[in-house]
Motif scaffolding. Structure first.
Motif, PDB file in Angstrom:
ATOM      1  N   ILE A 296      93.854 -83.686  33.707  1.00 35.28           N
ATOM      2  CA  ILE A 296      93.934 -82.411  34.424  1.00 35.28           C
ATOM      3  C   ILE A 296      93.366 -82.550  35.831  1.00 35.28           C
ATOM      4  O   ILE A 296      93.936 -82.036  36.806  1.00 35.28           O
ATOM      5  N   ASP A 297      92.261 -83.265  35.957  1.00 35.66           N
ATOM      6  CA  ASP A 297      91.649 -83.484  37.264  1.00 35.66           C
ATOM      7  C   ASP A 297      92.588 -84.255  38.185  1.00 35.66           C
ATOM      8  O   ASP A 297      92.721 -83.937  39.374  1.00 35.66           O
ATOM      9  N   VAL A 298      93.256 -85.272  37.644  1.00 34.47           N
ATOM     10  CA  VAL A 298      94.222 -86.043  38.436  1.00 34.47           C
ATOM     11  C   VAL A 298      95.362 -85.148  38.925  1.00 34.47           C
ATOM     12  O   VAL A 298      95.751 -85.197  40.104  1.00 34.47           O
ATOM     13  N   LEU A 299      95.884 -84.310  38.038  1.00 33.18           N
ATOM     14  CA  LEU A 299      96.986 -83.420  38.400  1.00 33.18           C
ATOM     15  C   LEU A 299      96.566 -82.410  39.466  1.00 33.18           C
ATOM     16  O   LEU A 299      97.332 -82.106  40.393  1.00 33.18           O
ATOM     17  N   PHE A 300      95.339 -81.888  39.349  1.00 32.86           N
ATOM     18  CA  PHE A 300      94.845 -80.947  40.355  1.00 32.86           C
ATOM     19  C   PHE A 300      94.635 -81.647  41.702  1.00 32.86           C
ATOM     20  O   PHE A 300      94.897 -81.061  42.762  1.00 32.86           O
ATOM     21  N   LYS A 301      94.174 -82.885  41.672  1.00 33.84           N
ATOM     22  CA  LYS A 301      93.987 -83.640  42.916  1.00 33.84           C
ATOM     23  C   LYS A 301      95.327 -83.891  43.601  1.00 33.84           C
ATOM     24  O   LYS A 301      95.426 -83.882  44.831  1.00 33.84           O
ATOM     25  N   GLN A 302      96.370 -84.116  42.798  1.00 34.73           N
ATOM     26  CA  GLN A 302      97.705 -84.280  43.373  1.00 34.73           C
ATOM     27  C   GLN A 302      98.179 -82.985  44.028  1.00 34.73           C
ATOM     28  O   GLN A 302      98.811 -83.013  45.084  1.00 34.73           O
ATOM     29  N   LEU A 303      97.865 -81.849  43.399  1.00 31.94           N
ATOM     30  CA  LEU A 303      98.233 -80.553  43.987  1.00 31.94           C
ATOM     31  C   LEU A 303      97.514 -80.346  45.318  1.00 31.94           C
ATOM     32  O   LEU A 303      98.076 -79.772  46.255  1.00 31.94           O
ATOM     33  N   ALA A 304      96.255 -80.790  45.380  1.00 33.58           N
ATOM     34  CA  ALA A 304      95.471 -80.608  46.607  1.00 33.58           C
ATOM     35  C   ALA A 304      96.054 -81.400  47.774  1.00 33.58           C
ATOM     36  O   ALA A 304      95.891 -81.015  48.938  1.00 33.58           O
ATOM     37  N   THR A 305      96.735 -82.512  47.478  1.00 36.69           N
ATOM     38  CA  THR A 305      97.326 -83.341  48.539  1.00 36.69           C
ATOM     39  C   THR A 305      98.713 -82.842  48.949  1.00 36.69           C
ATOM     40  O   THR A 305      99.264 -83.301  49.940  1.00 36.69           O
ATOM     41  N   PHE A 306      99.256 -81.882  48.175  1.00 37.16           N
ATOM     42  CA  PHE A 306     100.588 -81.358  48.479  1.00 37.16           C
ATOM     43  C   PHE A 306     100.436 -80.194  49.465  1.00 37.16           C
ATOM     44  O   PHE A 306     100.113 -79.072  49.088  1.00 37.16           O
ATOM     45  N   LYS A 307     100.649 -80.474  50.752  1.00 38.10           N
ATOM     46  CA  LYS A 307     100.337 -79.515  51.812  1.00 38.10           C
ATOM     47  C   LYS A 307     101.375 -78.401  51.968  1.00 38.10           C
ATOM     48  O   LYS A 307     101.093 -77.377  52.595  1.00 38.10           O
ATOM     49  N   ALA A 308     102.572 -78.575  51.417  1.00 34.88           N
ATOM     50  CA  ALA A 308     103.610 -77.561  51.589  1.00 34.88           C
ATOM     51  C   ALA A 308     103.245 -76.254  50.896  1.00 34.88           C
ATOM     52  O   ALA A 308     103.661 -75.166  51.319  1.00 34.88           O
ATOM     53  N   VAL A 309     102.468 -76.352  49.827  1.00 33.71           N
ATOM     54  CA  VAL A 309     102.019 -75.159  49.092  1.00 33.71           C
ATOM     55  C   VAL A 309     100.493 -75.145  49.111  1.00 33.71           C
ATOM     56  O   VAL A 309      99.860 -76.114  48.684  1.00 33.71           O
ATOM     57  N   PRO A 310      99.876 -74.050  49.616  1.00 39.28           N
ATOM     58  CA  PRO A 310      98.413 -73.975  49.642  1.00 39.28           C
ATOM     59  C   PRO A 310      97.828 -74.158  48.242  1.00 39.28           C
ATOM     60  O   PRO A 310      98.429 -73.744  47.246  1.00 39.28           O
ATOM     61  N   TYR A 311      96.644 -74.764  48.176  1.00 42.24           N
ATOM     62  CA  TYR A 311      96.016 -75.064  46.889  1.00 42.24           C
ATOM     63  C   TYR A 311      95.776 -73.800  46.072  1.00 42.24           C
ATOM     64  O   TYR A 311      95.972 -73.798  44.857  1.00 42.24           O
ATOM     65  N   THR A 312      95.359 -72.723  46.719  1.00 37.18           N
ATOM     66  CA  THR A 312      95.096 -71.481  45.992  1.00 37.18           C
ATOM     67  C   THR A 312      96.379 -70.881  45.413  1.00 37.18           C
ATOM     68  O   THR A 312      96.356 -70.266  44.348  1.00 37.18           O
ATOM     69  N   THR A 313      97.490 -71.086  46.110  1.00 39.26           N
ATOM     70  CA  THR A 313      98.770 -70.629  45.576  1.00 39.26           C
ATOM     71  C   THR A 313      99.154 -71.452  44.352  1.00 39.26           C
ATOM     72  O   THR A 313      99.627 -70.908  43.348  1.00 39.26           O
ATOM     73  N   SER A 314      98.937 -72.755  44.436  1.00 37.89           N
ATOM     74  CA  SER A 314      99.198 -73.627  43.288  1.00 37.89           C
ATOM     75  C   SER A 314      98.335 -73.220  42.108  1.00 37.89           C
ATOM     76  O   SER A 314      98.797 -73.197  40.957  1.00 37.89           O
ATOM     77  N   LEU A 315      97.089 -72.872  42.375  1.00 40.79           N
ATOM     78  CA  LEU A 315      96.170 -72.444  41.331  1.00 40.79           C
ATOM     79  C   LEU A 315      96.692 -71.188  40.647  1.00 40.79           C
ATOM     80  O   LEU A 315      96.658 -71.069  39.409  1.00 40.79           O
ATOM     81  N   PHE A 316      97.212 -70.260  41.441  1.00 41.28           N
ATOM     82  CA  PHE A 316      97.760 -69.018  40.896  1.00 41.28           C
ATOM     83  C   PHE A 316      98.947 -69.307  39.983  1.00 41.28           C
ATOM     84  O   PHE A 316      99.049 -68.760  38.873  1.00 41.28           O
ATOM     85  N   ILE A 317      99.857 -70.158  40.438  1.00 45.78           N
ATOM     86  CA  ILE A 317     101.045 -70.501  39.647  1.00 45.78           C
ATOM     87  C   ILE A 317     100.647 -71.176  38.334  1.00 45.78           C
ATOM     88  O   ILE A 317     101.204 -70.872  37.270  1.00 45.78           O
ATOM     89  N   VAL A 318      99.678 -72.076  38.404  1.00 47.23           N
ATOM     90  CA  VAL A 318      99.213 -72.778  37.201  1.00 47.23           C
ATOM     91  C   VAL A 318      98.629 -71.775  36.196  1.00 47.23           C
ATOM     92  O   VAL A 318      98.894 -71.872  34.990  1.00 47.23           O
ATOM     93  N   PHE A 319      97.847 -70.816  36.674  1.00 46.24           N
ATOM     94  CA  PHE A 319      97.267 -69.813  35.780  1.00 46.24           C
ATOM     95  C   PHE A 319      98.355 -68.961  35.120  1.00 46.24           C
ATOM     96  O   PHE A 319      98.255 -68.616  33.945  1.00 46.24           O
ATOM     97  N   VAL A 320      99.391 -68.634  35.886  1.00 50.07           N
ATOM     98  CA  VAL A 320     100.496 -67.849  35.321  1.00 50.07           C
ATOM     99  C   VAL A 320     101.179 -68.633  34.208  1.00 50.07           C
ATOM    100  O   VAL A 320     101.453 -68.099  33.124  1.00 50.07           O
ATOM    101  N   LEU A 321     101.463 -69.905  34.465  1.00 52.71           N
ATOM    102  CA  LEU A 321     102.112 -70.746  33.455  1.00 52.71           C
ATOM    103  C   LEU A 321     101.213 -70.955  32.237  1.00 52.71           C
ATOM    104  O   LEU A 321     101.688 -70.965  31.096  1.00 52.71           O
ATOM    105  N   ALA A 322      99.909 -71.116  32.470  1.00 47.94           N
ATOM    106  CA  ALA A 322      98.965 -71.284  31.363  1.00 47.94           C
ATOM    107  C   ALA A 322      98.914 -70.017  30.504  1.00 47.94           C
ATOM    108  O   ALA A 322      98.836 -70.092  29.276  1.00 47.94           O
ATOM    109  N   PHE A 323      98.978 -68.859  31.146  1.00 48.68           N
ATOM    110  CA  PHE A 323      98.989 -67.589  30.409  1.00 48.68           C
ATOM    111  C   PHE A 323     100.247 -67.472  29.560  1.00 48.68           C
ATOM    112  O   PHE A 323     100.192 -67.082  28.390  1.00 48.68           O
ATOM    113  N   ILE A 324     101.406 -67.830  30.147  1.00 46.66           N
ATOM    114  CA  ILE A 324     102.672 -67.767  29.417  1.00 46.66           C
ATOM    115  C   ILE A 324     102.640 -68.709  28.216  1.00 46.66           C
ATOM    116  O   ILE A 324     103.045 -68.339  27.100  1.00 46.66           O
TER     117      ILE A 324
END
Length: 286
Positions: free
Chosen positions: A158-186
């Motif tokens: 999970i830490d590796v996957l989050f670190k990869q998200l942090a390096t993906f500059k096209a989508v802000p990290y906080t936006t990625s965090l929001f999307i991940v939480f939505v998918l985790a809830f679903i």
């Protein structure tokens, strides 16, 4: 350092709530499900994510995290019950070795000798933390090592996957965090519906309230950790070390003195080695 202290407290509060779940007959899956609804709301209100330019988003990372987060949360709850807060927190904190190894084998970063020493000490700490002894009824409890292994590997991935998200500059990290939480809830909601449909649990409104409380503590851990890094932007090693060591120390105190968890001499050696390992890894990384 106030933010780091608050993050440490929130992390241990999550473990305490999971520890108390069995005592108060809490359905962990229900609590985890509603926990993510709180995380979604708080992320939206505090970080105000912008849901644009998602066409090039790392879908695999989002999907993997959306599945792994709730599944590992359930495993975390089982581990806290089976092995205790102390051992679970050690396995969770030492999972940092996975992204370190990934940096070497996946991202091409060279492992220094000091890092290798730190990792070796960490593995020794995990081995020492396993409850090898037999339980009160003579039944071996060493099988619980499997939960610690899942926590160690799962949290590391999970830490590796989050670190990869942090390096993906096209989508802000906080936006990625929001999307991940939505998918985790679903994902957790689907699992909960299946469980209810099979008659293994019943929907309970109090579980929503418990889940919201769990979600506040879980989100607080993330929020204060990020704020700690922002406040001490020039001292990332301080935040990293204080967070990981703080959780182990506070978790050990709570486990030993509040929940009366039993640790062997070998387990206590494991705690010491875990702290030494974190110090060595931090020194080697910065």
């Amino acid at each position: 350092m106030l933010y780091v202290l608050l993050s440490i407290c929130c992390s241990v509060i999550v473990s305490v709530m999971l520890k108390l779940a069995k005592r108060y007959h809490v359905d962990v899956l229900q609590a985890i499900t509603w926990n993510y609804s709180t995380a979604i709301l708080l992320t939206w209100l505090i970080f105000k994510p912008h849901l644009t330019n998602l066409q090039a988003a790392p879908i695999f990372n989002f999907a993997a995290l959306g599945i792994l987060l709730p599944v590992l949360f359930v495993v975390l709850a089982i581990s806290v019950r089976a092995t205790g807060i102390v051992r679970t927190d050690i396995a969770q904190r030492l999972s940092l070795f996975i992204p370190i190894l990934a940096a070497d084998f996946i991202f091409g970063e060279a492992l220094s000798l000091l890092k290798i020493v730190g990792i070796a000490i960490g593995f020794a700490a995990i081995i020492c933390s396993i409850p090898w002894q037999k339980g009160r009824g003579g039944k071996a409890t060493s099988g619980s090592w499997f939960y610690l292994l899942l926590i160690f590997v799962g949290m590391g991935v999970i830490d590796v996957l989050f670190k990869q998200l942090a390096t993906f500059k096209a989508v802000p990290y906080t936006t990625s965090l929001f999307i991940v939480f939505v998918l985790a809830f679903i994902c957790s909601l689907i699992l909960l519906i299946i469980k209810i449909a099979r008659g293994k649990t019943k929907f309970s409104f109090p579980h929503i309230l418990i889940g919201w409380a769990l979600g506040i503590a879980n989100f607080g851990n993330i929020l204060f950790y990020l704020k700690g890094h922002q406040a001490l932007a020039n001292q990332p090693s301080t935040v990293f070390t204080a967070m990981n060591m703080g959780v182990i120390v506070l978790g050990t105190f709570v486990g030993l003195f509040i929940f009366k968890e039993k640790l062997s001499t070998l387990n206590k050696v494991g705690i010491f080695l875990a702290l030494v390992s974190i110090i060595v890894i931090t020194y080697a990384s910065y």
